[in-house]
Design an enzyme around this catalytic site. Structure first.
Site, PDB file in Angstrom:
ATOM      1  N   ASP A 164      -8.078  -5.389  -6.491  1.00  0.00           N
ATOM      2  CA  ASP A 164      -7.734  -4.257  -5.629  1.00  0.00           C
ATOM      3  C   ASP A 164      -7.988  -2.933  -6.357  1.00  0.00           C
ATOM      4  O   ASP A 164      -7.398  -2.678  -7.408  1.00  0.00           O
ATOM      5  CB  ASP A 164      -6.258  -4.366  -5.231  1.00  0.00           C
ATOM      6  CG  ASP A 164      -5.786  -3.198  -4.389  1.00  0.00           C
ATOM      7  OD1 ASP A 164      -6.633  -2.513  -3.791  1.00  0.00           O
ATOM      8  OD2 ASP A 164      -4.556  -2.977  -4.337  1.00  0.00           O
TER       9      ASP A 164
ATOM     10  N   SER B  29       0.846  -1.181   0.000  1.00  0.00           N
ATOM     11  CA  SER B  29       0.000   0.000   0.000  1.00  0.00           C
ATOM     12  C   SER B  29       0.898   1.253   0.000  1.00  0.00           C
ATOM     13  O   SER B  29       1.851   1.302  -0.765  1.00  0.00           O
ATOM     14  CB  SER B  29      -0.972  -0.042   1.186  1.00  0.00           C
ATOM     15  OG  SER B  29      -2.040   0.834   1.001  1.00  0.00           O
TER      16      SER B  29
ATOM     17  N   HIS C 144      -6.154  -6.333  -2.156  1.00  0.00           N
ATOM     18  CA  HIS C 144      -5.098  -5.444  -1.685  1.00  0.00           C
ATOM     19  C   HIS C 144      -4.039  -6.195  -0.883  1.00  0.00           C
ATOM     20  O   HIS C 144      -4.340  -6.811   0.138  1.00  0.00           O
ATOM     21  CB  HIS C 144      -5.744  -4.360  -0.819  1.00  0.00           C
ATOM     22  CG  HIS C 144      -4.910  -3.152  -0.592  1.00  0.00           C
ATOM     23  ND1 HIS C 144      -4.424  -2.366  -1.613  1.00  0.00           N
ATOM     24  CD2 HIS C 144      -4.500  -2.552   0.554  1.00  0.00           C
ATOM     25  CE1 HIS C 144      -3.755  -1.343  -1.107  1.00  0.00           C
ATOM     26  NE2 HIS C 144      -3.781  -1.448   0.205  1.00  0.00           N
TER      27      HIS C 144
END
Length: 512
Positions: A447, A191, A472
């Site tokens: 994602d 991320s 994700h």
């Protein structure tokens, strides 16, 4: 190969929400992190007991937690203020003295010992004999002074300062263990920390040899309409339990809520969706819409985490169940189930309460991150997940104007300043064409954040893997028996790439 040969729960990643300033997504994130942590620590405790009964050669090596003193401002040597930044070290697998160093980078939430105990990077450390180290991001978790959330100090919260923290930590670990040039550093992040991993390699190639950048939104974007396009596509994707019928029901349900809010029937919306208080005006209505949308956005982003009910297939089972009534009625059921599982009596839809929380400068615990991350979106990234595009399944009332207004209300930052900051970030790092080397970008096509990452090979050493059917940071979790074939194959590719990097580093060291 999992930690000590056993699959270890689910990993406490830096699985940040990177979301709008509505509450449900942040609550989802906290629950994901909490349950992952509980599973990891339970499994680690069991494995420690096994090791204590085994051969002495497998004796458990205690983890090290400590704090490194960091300058508040790396770019002003006359600034005397420092803060303590937390780190973790695991020597369990390190093949001394020449083994590599795997650096796990923290992001916009607290970091724990799980960062060096579990996950695919830990499996790789075991396989390649690496020293595991991790660093908590400044201004998050316990890496923050009591006055750190004040506006005058938040100016020192930035990705540039965070990269400089990593430089100092690299120096600290190198001195602590007497590391040499043959101790190859590879960094990992998912991320926002995935972006930091790529940027650390980009900006400091003499310190870190390579980087695995997972689910990294390296392209800053003010109006991130693409997020909810992917949410819509995922809700209709049978690979993850979605369907066209599910998406159509979601669209109809939110259309009904939108109509009620536009016609000022706020009392009905508050009653039907268990608002903690009356919806006092447009801002509260927008918050109610955003909080409902968060349930679906969170299910897509964290799909198949198995840590709470809200995966795509579970939501679609509800939204396509005609016995529950109209799509609006089904949305009521989905919201009620969400509140029950989250152990919440109601949803706080008060815009005034949201502003009050974001303005608070009180450091209350290790889970503080709401105010800080919103500040970073206002000053670096944007990432505002709006619904103004026709493909968005929610409501066009979830718009850019309301997101930018929060920056102005809380921090006094004007919309033009935010756009300038986003442009600077892309110019500084290169957006989704960073021109780095020895960086592997890994994304899942479920994602929503993958559209801001690098999805195709940029060069022979700037590579990309796009995993079909995963969400994700899925590749960062430890290997599990039920993992889909696409994920298994992706992890094998990552491992092979790490092996190639280590071989190349060895050859380069021998030739120097």
């Amino acid at each position: 190969m999992a930690l000590w040969g056993v699959s270890v729960g689910l990993m406490l990643l830096s699985l940040q929400s990177l979301a709008l300033a509505s509450k449900n997504f942040w609550l989802i994130q906290q629950r994901v992190l909490q349950l992952r942590e509980e599973r990891i620590l339970k499994e680690v405790s069991r494995q420690q007991q096994q090791l204590s009964q085994g051969p002495a050669s497998l004796k458990w090596q205690p983890l090290q937690m400590g704090y490194i003193r960091q300058p508040l401002d790396h770019f002003n040597k006359r600034e005397p203020i420092t803060f303590g930044q937390r780190f973790w070290i695991n020597e369990q697998y390190w093949q001394k003295p020449g083994g590599p160093v795997f650096l796990y980078i923290g992001g916009e939430s607290a970091l724990s010992q799980s960062s060096v105990l579990s996950g695919h990077h830990v499996e790789l450390a075991q396989k390649y004999g690496a020293l595991l180290v991790s660093l908590e991001h400044r201004f998050y978790g316990r890496s923050i002074n009591l006055d750190g959330l004040q506006d005058k100090n938040l100016q020192f919260l930035s990705s540039q300062q965070a990269l400089s923290d990593l430089v100092s930590f690299h120096h600290y670990v190198t001195q602590k263990y007497g590391l040499m040039s043959n101790n190859t550093w590879i960094c990992f992040g998912g991320s926002y920390p995935g972006s930091l991993a790529a940027w650390f390699r980009l900006k400091f190639p003499h310190l870190v040899f390579a980087a695995v950048s997972s689910s990294a939104p390296v392209r800053a974007q003010l109006d991130f309409t693409g997020y909810n396009k992917v949410v819509a596509a995922s809700l209709s994707n049978p690979v993850v339990g979605g369907s066209k019928e599910c998406l159509a029901a979601v669209v109809k349900a939110f259309g009904a809520v939108d109509g009620l809010i536009r016609s000022r029937q706020l009392t009905k919306v508050a009653r039907d969706f268990h608002s903690c208080g009356a919806l006092e005006g447009d801002e509260d209505g927008f918050q109610a819409l955003s909080n409902l949308a968060d349930i679906f956005m969170g299910a897509v982003q964290y799909n198949d985490e198995s840590v709470y009910w809200g995966a795509v297939d579970g939501l679609c089972d509800i939204m396509t169940n005609h016995t529950l009534g109209t799509p609006y009625d089904r949305l009521i059921v989905a919201n009620k189930l969400f509140l029950n599982v989250m152990e919440l009596p109601c949803t706080d839809n008060s815009y005034a309460d949201l502003l009050e929380e974001l303005r608070s400068t009180v450091v209350s615990g290790s889970n503080d991150f709401f105010r800080q991350w919103i500040f970073q979106t206002c000053t670096e990234f944007g990432y505002y997940q709006t619904c103004e595009d026709s493909e968005c399944p929610f409501s066009q009332l979830i718009n850019l104007t309301s997101s930018l207004e929060i920056c102005k209300e809380v921090f006094g930052i004007s919309p033009p300043s935010i756009q300038d900051a986003v442009s600077f970030t892309n110019d500084y790092y290169g957006a989704d064409h960073p021109k780095a080397s020895r960086v592997l970008f890994v994304n899942g096509d479920i994602d929503p954040w993958h559209v801001l990452s690098v999805l195709k090979n940029q060069s022979s050493s700037e590579l990309a893997i796009l995993i079909h059917g995963t969400a994700h940071c899925a590749n960062m979790n430890p290997s599990m028996p039920g993992d889909p074939a696409s994920l298994v194959q992706a992890r094998e590719q990552i491992s092979s790439q790490v092996a190639d990097w280590l071989k190349l580093a060895g050859k380069m060291h021998q030739g120097s």
